[in-house]
Design a protein around this motif. Structure first.
Motif, short mmCIF file in Angstrom:
data_model
loop_
_atom_site.label_atom_id
_atom_site.label_comp_id
_atom_site.label_asym_id
_atom_site.label_seq_id
_atom_site.Cartn_x
_atom_site.Cartn_y
_atom_site.Cartn_z
N ILE A 188 0.82 -1.22 0.00
CA ILE A 188 0.00 0.00 0.00
C ILE A 188 0.85 1.27 0.00
N ASN A 189 2.04 1.17 0.61
CA ASN A 189 2.87 2.36 0.80
C ASN A 189 3.08 3.15 -0.50
N PRO A 190 3.00 4.48 -0.41
CA PRO A 190 3.29 5.28 -1.60
C PRO A 190 4.76 5.09 -2.02
N GLU A 191 5.03 5.38 -3.25
CA GLU A 191 6.39 5.24 -3.77
C GLU A 191 7.36 6.10 -2.96
N GLY A 192 8.49 5.50 -2.59
CA GLY A 192 9.51 6.26 -1.87
C GLY A 192 9.22 6.46 -0.39
N TRP A 193 8.18 5.81 0.13
CA TRP A 193 7.78 6.02 1.52
C TRP A 193 8.90 5.67 2.50
N ASP A 194 9.48 4.47 2.33
CA ASP A 194 10.45 4.00 3.32
C ASP A 194 11.68 4.89 3.43
N GLU A 195 12.11 5.42 2.27
CA GLU A 195 13.35 6.21 2.30
C GLU A 195 13.09 7.72 2.26
N HIS A 196 11.84 8.14 2.40
CA HIS A 196 11.60 9.59 2.28
C HIS A 196 12.26 10.36 3.43
N GLU A 197 12.60 11.59 3.14
CA GLU A 197 13.38 12.38 4.10
C GLU A 197 12.51 13.01 5.18
N ILE A 198 12.90 12.70 6.43
CA ILE A 198 12.18 13.28 7.57
C ILE A 198 12.96 14.53 8.00
N PRO A 199 12.26 15.63 8.36
CA PRO A 199 12.99 16.85 8.76
C PRO A 199 13.97 16.57 9.90
N ALA A 200 15.07 17.31 9.89
CA ALA A 200 16.13 17.12 10.89
C ALA A 200 15.59 17.35 12.30
N PRO A 201 16.18 16.67 13.28
CA PRO A 201 15.72 16.82 14.67
C PRO A 201 15.91 18.26 15.18
N ILE A 202 14.95 18.73 15.93
CA ILE A 202 15.09 20.04 16.61
C ILE A 202 14.65 19.88 18.06
N LYS A 203 15.05 20.83 18.90
CA LYS A 203 14.63 20.80 20.31
C LYS A 203 13.14 21.17 20.37
N PRO A 204 12.44 20.71 21.43
CA PRO A 204 11.02 21.07 21.56
C PRO A 204 10.78 22.57 21.49
N THR A 205 11.67 23.36 22.11
CA THR A 205 11.47 24.81 22.13
C THR A 205 11.71 25.46 20.77
N GLU A 206 12.31 24.71 19.84
CA GLU A 206 12.51 25.24 18.49
C GLU A 206 11.29 24.98 17.60
N ALA A 207 10.33 24.24 18.13
CA ALA A 207 9.12 23.93 17.36
C ALA A 207 8.22 25.17 17.28
N VAL A 208 7.52 25.30 16.17
CA VAL A 208 6.42 26.26 16.05
C VAL A 208 5.23 25.44 15.56
N ILE A 209 4.28 25.19 16.47
CA ILE A 209 3.17 24.27 16.17
C ILE A 209 1.99 25.04 15.59
N TYR A 210 1.38 24.46 14.56
CA TYR A 210 0.26 25.09 13.85
C TYR A 210 -0.89 24.09 13.85
N GLU A 211 -1.98 24.43 14.53
CA GLU A 211 -3.10 23.50 14.69
C GLU A 211 -4.09 23.62 13.53
N MET A 212 -4.49 22.47 12.95
CA MET A 212 -5.36 22.53 11.78
C MET A 212 -6.25 21.29 11.67
N HIS A 213 -7.49 21.53 11.25
CA HIS A 213 -8.44 20.46 10.96
C HIS A 213 -8.34 20.14 9.46
N VAL A 214 -8.36 18.86 9.10
CA VAL A 214 -8.13 18.48 7.70
C VAL A 214 -9.07 19.20 6.74
N ARG A 215 -10.36 19.23 7.05
CA ARG A 215 -11.31 19.89 6.14
C ARG A 215 -11.12 21.41 6.10
N ASP A 216 -10.97 22.00 7.28
CA ASP A 216 -10.87 23.47 7.36
C ASP A 216 -9.79 24.02 6.43
N PHE A 217 -8.71 23.26 6.30
CA PHE A 217 -7.52 23.72 5.59
C PHE A 217 -7.79 24.01 4.12
#
Length: 631
Positions: free
Chosen positions: A113-142
């Protein structure tokens, strides 16, 4: 008898509950010590209403098992359980896939089922929790706004579309999130929830109504009937966000289920998974009619197994726990421990309150202050209320007319740490506070200011909006923005829009052009925060060392950040003026200062007009000014 199932004799610790697929055979395991008999029913496809029935055999610890030979890739299954002589059919609570409305679970072969390239896709580099900027969103609203320029409106795939444009040719969608600069998107519930009918297009709910916890919600897929589609499209969304530098936080609701009696939990082991009183009645700490019992071994196991599954199979980067105080502290410790093994930088946060009186002992509830040293963050409603007043009423806070709140604001600015005898909050470290002024619950910021400040001009209210968000984005801790507040999102005064539909809830993309100045301002602040290590300190001792408050008139707060870090500005002065008139602040160090943020713009090269200040600076009403001194 109520406690019998909690004894060691019935605690199963294997990691193979559910359907484990291989090409040669599939093994089904389900926990139900109280069942008299158990059968597994195999369905060829979602239209098959008869199925083939196989008896299961009971093993140790109350686990029933059956090994089905042959390749049953992506076929469907349910259990038929007999308790007290009554047979009922249910999907498996451990099901990892499902057909429409969770009617049948699915034997999932993820590799197919996995989309092409799923296993090797690039995940963003690690950051500290305080470096996060969280954005809350509902799938439909977007994406559902007819002018969003997005093809897959209301779907997971909306987050994969590039180059989308809205009114006035404005950038929308995925490119918008990238442009804004957020690091994490927090999605309102995306597991399978029961409050919308997936056979009908366009039904709306926030989704705090769990049915199958380990299955993506079908209404956000392009085909809810075929269980493979939601899995693939969910992963395509995660992959697209990751490849654009955005991490994904999942909103999880383990504290209650949509219904009792006919929930998969209750059909398999009646009342075990819930808290009940001495007469066997469900207790209601969630305010939704029931509360799950995280302190019972097999419920704790379910929660831990579920988050581990999402973090590994779907590469989820963080979890937000709904009504987290309903989960006992030991369960949340175990959640944190297991998730850190998978991803040391995973974000874990939640609401440090309940939805009503709970039968869980108060000493075990993960309330504000109990998170100290646990590696888990909590929503900071103290700071929220100090900034804007109450959630839904006419009460005022620092930015919209309140007085005498300077110390409360300072507590938020230092990340609620024990900073001084007057300024101390509920955290051990700044990584434990989620700083926010609004979220999906209650009035959004625009509507709150309309209600609390009806006599203010619309320009003043926009300034309040900007000032409130600027405080969240410049304070120590983890900033969290309700998606759309940066373009003055409104829900037209609806303070509980959980089923109010698209018209009330959607992001109106024309607001981006209408409130361009505020949008650019917030974008500028996010970029500034991400560029300065001293604005994202993760140790209390460093905050005490590098952050000093300076004298400021009433209803304003000013402080100096002195950075030891290479790449940072040496000195940063931040001033929040909540007065309706200009104030003057004496600069803490001699020489020239550059103004990089005023009431209108953020520009690290220096803002338009008055670039420099010496001795003192005049700060416009309802605004945040930021000055830097590099030498």
């Amino acid at each position: 008898m109520r406690k019998v199932l909690e004894s060691e004799e019935f605690v199963y610790d294997g990691d193979d509950l559910g359907a484990t697929y291989t090409k040669e055979y599939t093994v089904f395991k389900v926990w139900s010590p109280v069942a008299e008999s158990m059968k597994v029913v195999i369905y060829d496809d979602y239209k098959d209403s008869v199925g083939k029935v196989y008896p299961m055999s009971k093993g140790e610890k109350g686990v029933w098992e059956f090994k089905l030979y042959g390749d049953y890739k992506n076929k469907y299954y349910n259990y038929r359980v007999t308790i007290n002589g009554v047979e009922k059919e249910t999907p498996d609570p451990y099901a990892k896939g499902a057909t429409v409305n969770g009617e049948m679970g699915m034997i999932v072969d993820f590799d197919s089922i996995n989309p092409e390239g799923w296993d090797e896709h690039e995940i963003p580099a690690p950051i500290k929790p305080t470096e996060a900027v969280i954005y809350e969103m509902h799938v439909r609203d977007f994406s559902v706004d007819e002018d969003s320029g997005i093809k897959h409106k209301g779907k997971y795939l909306a987050f994969t579309e590039k180059g989308t444009r809205g009114p006035n040719g404005e950038i929308t969608g995925l490119d918008y999130l990238k442009e804004l600069g957020i690091t994490h998107i927090h999605l309102l519930p995306v597991y399978d929830f029961a409050s919308v009918d997936e056979t009908k297009e366009g039904e709306y709910n926030w989704g705090y109504d769990p049915y199958l916890y380990n299955v993506p919600e079908g209404s956000y897929s392009t085909n809810p009937y075929d269980g493979t589609v939601r899995i693939k499209e969910f992963k395509e969304m995660v992959k697209a966000l990751h490849e654009n530098g955005i991490r994904v936080v999942m909103d999880v609701v383990f504290n209650h289920t949509y219904t009792t009696g006919n929930s998969p939990f209750d059909i398999l082991v009646p009342k075990y998974y819930y808290r009940t009183d001495s007469s066997g009645k469900y207790t209601n700490g969630s305010g939704c009619g029931n509360e799950t019992a995280s302190e019972k071994p097999m419920m704790r196991k379910f929660i831990v197994d579920s988050v581990k599954f999402w973090a590994t199979e779907y590469k989820i980067d963080g979890f937000r726990f709904d009504l987290m105080a309903l989960h006992d502290i030991d369960t949340m410790r175990e959640v944190e421990k297991q998730l850190r093994k998978i991803n040391p930088n995973i974000l874990i946060y939640g609401e440090p309150w309940t939805g009503g009186p709970s039968s869980l002992s108060p000493t075990k509830q993960l309330k504000k202050g109990k998170q100290k040293g646990m590696g888990i963050a909590v929503f900071n409603d103290d700071f929220r209320n100090a900034i804007k007043g109450d959630n839904d009423g006419e009460g005022v806070g620092f930015v919209n007319g309140g007085a005498g709140l300077e110390d409360e604001i300072k507590k938020g600015i230092v990340g609620m740490i024990d900073y001084s005898s007057r300024i101390k909050g509920f955290t051990k470290e700044p990584t434990e506070t989620i700083n926010y002024v609004s979220c999906h619950d209650n009035l959004c910021l625009f509507d709150k200011f309309e209600k609390s400040n009806p006599n203010a001009t619309s320009e003043e209210r926009e300034k309040m909006n900007r000032l409130a968000l600027s405080m969240v984005l410049t304070s120590q801790g983890i900033p969290f923005i309700q998606g759309g507040t940066e373009i003055l999102r409104t829900k037209h005064g609806n303070h509980n829009s959980f089923r109010a539909g698209d018209e009330i809830n959607k992001i109106d993309w024309s607001n981006k052009n209408k409130y361009r100045e505020t949008y650019e301002y917030i974008k500028g602040l996010i970029a500034l925060r991400k560029s300065q290590k001293v604005m994202t300190l993760d140790k209390a001792e460093d905050i005490k060392k590098y952050l000093k408050f300076i004298e400021a008139p009433k209803n304003s707060v000013a402080y100096l950040l002195t950075s030891p870090y290479e790449g940072d500005f040496k000195n940063i002065l931040i001033i929040h003026n909540a007065n309706r008139e200009e104030i003057e602040i004496k600069l803490p160090l001699e020489g020239k200062w550059s103004i990089i943020s005023n009431e209108k713009e953020v520009n690290v090269e220096g803002v338009n007009g008055a670039y420099e200040a010496v001795e003192s600076v005049k700060v416009a009403p309802l605004s945040t000014y930021i000055l830097i001194k590099t030498n």
